[in-house]
Write an enzyme that holds these catalytic residues in place. Structure first.
Site, PDB file in Angstrom:
ATOM      1  CD  GLU A 187      -2.872   1.279   2.493  1.00 23.44           C
ATOM      2  OE1 GLU A 187      -2.791   0.571   3.377  1.00 23.44           O
ATOM      3  OE2 GLU A 187      -3.512   2.390   2.196  1.00 23.44           O
ATOM      4  CG  ASP A 244      -3.362  -2.184   4.560  1.00 26.50           C
ATOM      5  OD1 ASP A 244      -2.411  -1.428   5.117  1.00 26.50           O
ATOM      6  OD2 ASP A 244      -4.521  -1.927   4.108  1.00 26.50           O
ATOM      7  CB  ILE A 292      -1.211  -0.010   9.772  1.00 28.21           C
ATOM      8  CG1 ILE A 292       0.123  -0.131  10.442  1.00 28.21           C
ATOM      9  CG2 ILE A 292      -2.454   0.197  10.881  1.00 28.21           C
ATOM     10  CD1 ILE A 292       0.419   0.784  11.426  1.00 28.21           C
ATOM     11  CG  ASP A 293      -6.797  -2.739   6.474  1.00 27.65           C
ATOM     12  OD1 ASP A 293      -6.974  -1.530   5.843  1.00 27.65           O
ATOM     13  OD2 ASP A 293      -7.714  -3.613   6.436  1.00 27.65           O
ATOM     14  CB  THR A 331      -4.506   3.877   8.863  1.00 31.20           C
ATOM     15  OG1 THR A 331      -3.456   2.887   8.187  1.00 31.20           O
ATOM     16  CG2 THR A 331      -3.100   5.110   9.554  1.00 31.20           C
ATOM     17  CG  ASP A 334      -7.892  -2.251   1.886  1.00 31.45           C
ATOM     18  OD1 ASP A 334      -7.178  -2.048   2.731  1.00 31.45           O
ATOM     19  OD2 ASP A 334      -7.875  -1.340   0.947  1.00 31.45           O
TER      20      ASP A 334
HETATM   21  C1  LIP Z   1      -8.341   1.471   4.908  1.00 35.93           C
HETATM   22  C2  LIP Z   1      -9.428   0.317   5.172  1.00 35.93           C
HETATM   23  C3  LIP Z   1     -10.888   0.833   5.184  1.00 35.93           C
HETATM   24  C4  LIP Z   1     -11.264   1.466   4.080  1.00 35.93           C
HETATM   25  C5  LIP Z   1     -10.336   2.531   3.616  1.00 35.93           C
HETATM   26  C6  LIP Z   1      -8.686   2.439   3.548  1.00 35.93           C
HETATM   27  P1  LIP Z   1      -5.893   1.533   5.336  1.00 35.93           P
HETATM   28  O1  LIP Z   1      -7.279   1.031   4.881  1.00 35.93           O
HETATM   29  O2  LIP Z   1      -9.204  -0.110   6.403  1.00 35.93           O
HETATM   30  O3  LIP Z   1     -11.607  -0.403   5.526  1.00 35.93           O
HETATM   31  O4  LIP Z   1     -12.709   1.721   4.210  1.00 35.93           O
HETATM   32  O5  LIP Z   1     -10.731   3.037   2.391  1.00 35.93           O
HETATM   33  O6  LIP Z   1      -8.722   1.578   2.438  1.00 35.93           O
HETATM   34  O7  LIP Z   1      -5.692   3.055   4.802  1.00 35.93           O
HETATM   35  O8  LIP Z   1      -6.302   1.689   6.790  1.00 35.93           O
HETATM   36  O9  LIP Z   1      -4.902   0.639   5.218  1.00 35.93           O
END
Ligand code: LIP
Length: 296
Positions: A86, A105, A107-108, A110, A234
């Site tokens: 990412e 990814d 930290i998914d 964030t 994701d």
């Molecule tokens: C996020 C996802 C979230 C999604 C956001 C974004 P990140 O990822 O966790 O579910 O709605 O669009 O992609 O940016 O925290 O890795």
């Protein structure tokens, strides 16, 4: 096997799994030590994602640190493997090829991370010949690691998991995303989906990290999740976990799941997935890459 395609054995896959589990254990500590400190402060806003919602645009130094740690660790063991990350390759990354490719990814969730909310995860999927062969979703702050190797089932902390098998939306706990700060069209579409579910579902939850939301359907911790607007990183780790747990994984148009389409429906059963296909309203998001990838 077609020319140019790659062969990996069961032993290779076991080895890859051992390596990535060791690495996410290390990055889990980085995440745990950073939460609640300056490490979880927002350092940048991803301009290209403004309009998609606040959660899509946010970045911390820990996202960068974790991705670097994972990619360096994997590269040192598998120098010929490829990476889609990412934070490093992002939207403009190379097209997915046949070589073993780790889709990461760091930290998914964030947004949860900057608010010191423990529902954050690291998501990793590995494709070979453009098919997902391994997935890991590690949630360090709630001490859960969801894993799957193709054909070998899905697990949480080493114990076998299955979806709930729920078939009817009236009995389902649904997970969706509420895109705070998004443009009007995206917010209006989310409100329509939310309204339908408030009228028809048993329960609705919005925990946040897409990869964890997806893995939870595999673990039977909720019954269906859908979203249009997320990315390959994701979805890669979680979708193979749901498939191996006996769940249904579809594109948001109800067709075969396409890893580059920016959307997915995951459900505990085919029947429930079909009910989601019927009501879901979609926000049109540009693809991650032009060429479709059907990884399952
Ligand atoms: C996020 C996802 C979230 C999604 C956001 C974004 P990140 O990822 O966790 O579910 O709605 O669009 O992609 O940016 O925290 O890795």
């Amino acid at each position: 096997m077609m020319a140019g395609q790659h062969n990996v054995s069961d032993a290779d896959l076991e080895h890859f799994m051992e390596t990535i589990l060791e690495l996410v254990k290390e990055t889990g500590e980085i995440i745990a030590n950073a939460i609640g400190t300056s490490g979880n402060m927002e350092i940048d806003e991803k301009e290209q994602n403004i309009g998609e919602g606040n959660a899509s645009a946010i970045l911390t130094e820990t996202d960068l640190k974790v991705e670097k740690h994972l990619i360096n660790g994997l590269k040192s063991k598998y120098p010929d493997h490829q990476f889609i990350g990412e934070e490093s390759t992002g939207d403009s990354g190379p097209e997915l090829g046949d070589s073993p490719t780790w889709i990461i990814d760091p930290i998914d969730g964030t947004m949860n991370f900057v608010h010191s909310n423990p529902l954050v995860c690291t998501s990793v999927g590995l494709t070979v010949n453009k098919k997902l062969v391994l997935g890991v979703v590690h949630c360090p702050l709630i001490d859960k690691v969801y894993t799957a190797i193709k054909g070998k089932g899905a697990f949480c902390n080493g114990k076998s998991i299955k979806t709930s098998g729920v078939k009817d939306i009236g009995k389902a706990m649904m997970i969706m995303e509420l895109p705070a700060g998004a443009n009007k069209e995206k917010k209006d579409i989310a409100m329509e989906n939310l309204k339908y579910m408030m009228d028809n579902a048993h329960a609705i939850r919005c925990p946040g990290p897409a990869a964890m939301d997806i893995a939870w359907i595999g673990a039977g911790s909720a019954d269906a999740y859908f979203h249009q607007g997320i990315h390959s990183w994701d979805m890669a780790g979680g979708t193979i976990i749901v498939k191996e747990a006996g769940g249904t994984v579809l594109g948001t148009d109800g067709g075969e799941f396409d890893l580059m389409s920016r959307g997915v429906i995951v459900a505990a059963s085919n029947e429930l997935a079909s009910q989601v296909v019927k009501f879901i309203k979609l926000y049109p998001s540009p693809r991650d890459q032009f060429t479709p990838v059907h990884p399952l």
